[in-house]
Design a protein around this motif. Sequence first.
Motif, short mmCIF file in Angstrom:
data_model
loop_
_atom_site.label_atom_id
_atom_site.label_comp_id
_atom_site.label_asym_id
_atom_site.label_seq_id
_atom_site.Cartn_x
_atom_site.Cartn_y
_atom_site.Cartn_z
N UNK A 109 0.83 -1.20 0.00
CA UNK A 109 0.00 0.00 0.00
C UNK A 109 0.86 1.26 0.00
N UNK A 110 1.89 1.29 0.85
CA UNK A 110 2.75 2.47 0.94
C UNK A 110 3.58 2.65 -0.32
N UNK A 111 3.98 1.54 -0.94
CA UNK A 111 4.70 1.63 -2.21
C UNK A 111 3.84 2.29 -3.28
N UNK A 112 2.58 1.83 -3.38
CA UNK A 112 1.68 2.39 -4.38
C UNK A 112 1.30 3.83 -4.04
N UNK A 113 1.06 4.10 -2.76
CA UNK A 113 0.66 5.45 -2.36
C UNK A 113 1.76 6.46 -2.67
N UNK A 114 2.98 6.16 -2.27
CA UNK A 114 4.10 7.07 -2.52
C UNK A 114 4.35 7.22 -4.02
N UNK A 115 4.22 6.12 -4.77
CA UNK A 115 4.38 6.20 -6.21
C UNK A 115 3.32 7.06 -6.86
N UNK A 116 2.06 6.92 -6.38
CA UNK A 116 0.98 7.74 -6.92
C UNK A 116 1.20 9.22 -6.63
N UNK A 117 1.71 9.53 -5.43
CA UNK A 117 2.02 10.92 -5.08
C UNK A 117 3.11 11.47 -6.02
N UNK A 119 3.85 10.47 -9.05
CA UNK A 119 3.28 10.64 -10.39
C UNK A 119 2.43 11.90 -10.44
N UNK A 120 1.55 12.06 -9.45
CA UNK A 120 0.66 13.21 -9.45
C UNK A 120 1.40 14.53 -9.38
N UNK A 121 2.39 14.61 -8.49
CA UNK A 121 3.15 15.85 -8.37
C UNK A 121 3.97 16.11 -9.64
N UNK A 122 4.49 15.05 -10.25
CA UNK A 122 5.25 15.21 -11.49
C UNK A 122 4.38 15.77 -12.60
N UNK A 123 3.17 15.24 -12.73
CA UNK A 123 2.24 15.74 -13.76
C UNK A 123 1.90 17.20 -13.51
N UNK A 124 1.59 17.54 -12.25
CA UNK A 124 1.21 18.91 -11.94
C UNK A 124 2.36 19.89 -12.14
N UNK A 125 3.58 19.47 -11.84
CA UNK A 125 4.73 20.34 -12.04
C UNK A 125 4.95 20.66 -13.52
N UNK A 127 2.25 20.56 -15.95
CA UNK A 127 1.09 21.24 -16.54
C UNK A 127 0.62 22.45 -15.73
N UNK A 128 0.84 22.43 -14.41
CA UNK A 128 0.36 23.54 -13.57
C UNK A 128 1.24 23.66 -12.33
N UNK A 129 2.41 24.25 -12.46
CA UNK A 129 3.35 24.33 -11.34
C UNK A 129 2.76 24.98 -10.09
N UNK A 130 1.93 25.99 -10.25
CA UNK A 130 1.34 26.66 -9.08
C UNK A 130 0.43 25.71 -8.31
N UNK A 131 -0.32 24.90 -9.04
CA UNK A 131 -1.21 23.93 -8.40
C UNK A 131 -0.41 22.84 -7.70
N UNK A 132 0.77 22.51 -8.24
CA UNK A 132 1.61 21.46 -7.65
C UNK A 132 2.02 21.82 -6.22
N UNK A 133 2.31 23.10 -5.97
CA UNK A 133 2.68 23.51 -4.62
C UNK A 133 1.52 23.31 -3.66
N UNK A 134 0.32 23.66 -4.09
CA UNK A 134 -0.87 23.45 -3.26
C UNK A 134 -1.11 21.96 -3.02
N UNK A 135 -0.94 21.17 -4.07
CA UNK A 135 -1.13 19.72 -3.95
C UNK A 135 -0.14 19.11 -2.97
N UNK A 136 1.10 19.58 -3.00
CA UNK A 136 2.11 19.06 -2.07
C UNK A 136 1.72 19.36 -0.63
N UNK A 206 11.54 6.71 -5.00
CA UNK A 206 11.07 6.94 -6.37
C UNK A 206 11.80 8.11 -7.01
N UNK A 207 11.98 9.18 -6.25
CA UNK A 207 12.69 10.34 -6.80
C UNK A 207 14.14 9.98 -7.14
#
Length: 287
Positions: A109-117, A119-125, A127-136, A206-207
């Motif tokens: 679960x933690x492997x998938x959760x951290x990987x999903x985070x 992926x999500x932050x990478x995509x936001x950085x 397409x929308x860097x400002x939103x990525x900071x809020x998401x973090x 992952x990083x």
Amino acid sequence: ACLCLAMLALLQSVGTLQIQHLLFSWWMLPALLLHFASLALFILAWHTLLSGHSTHRFSYRECLAQIGVTLTGKYLPGKIWGLLGRSYLLTRRGVSPGNALHLLIADQFLTFYSGAVAIGLGVLLIVAPAVAALAAVLVAVLSPVLLSSYQHLAGWLETRPALRNRTISQEADQPGKNSTTTTDPVTSVLEPARLLRVALVYFLHWLGLSVALALLFYPALADNFARLCLLLIIAVPAGMLTGFLALWAPAGIGVREAVMVGVLGTGVSFELAAAIALVYRLLCIGN
């Protein structure tokens, strides 16, 4: 490994990609050091998770052996052999089958959760860097709540009569069971603060894997390194996690590479994307 090498040679022979010039640069040493440091973080995450067991203390060397069994077993069809091997090593050390099961599920679960985070932050950085900071910030605030809920769910499942009776039956039938076999409450084994530390270590893992691969191919990625590094931060966990879900493919062979090429193909040529995916497969085999 031989197939990967053959495909790399084919890529070089049919295109203009000079793989040896990309890999054998002075970036190769720091890239490999970072890759193996990331592998050490993978083992550290498992060691941190096991530290919640009050009766048994596992050395880093034991955790290395258990992860080694998992990394080897995943190349067998079915995907479960590595996890079964790790469970067997846990029960041999006196961990109850029930707690071993909870630890392995929590680890996945933690492997998938951290990987999903990641992926999500990478995509936001991208397409929308400002939103990525809020998401973090949201991830940092909500992760403790999520992991606390996970602990409560695991504790609730442990009290279910059917599951509890099955666990007791497994412990009674366990070969070599003796007085050293103990069952800690799952709520103490899966303490939220510890789960959060494990998730953070996996996120750094992952990083590290992604940046190491970017450094390894730095000569080809230098013109737009920041964006392509973000693509790798998306591609590596996406490929690894999708490959794990592909139960028919030992170690996700083919599936992982297809996902990585698909993601990287949005920023680099097909030949370079395929070369990166194949080299990453070779690194994983070397692990």
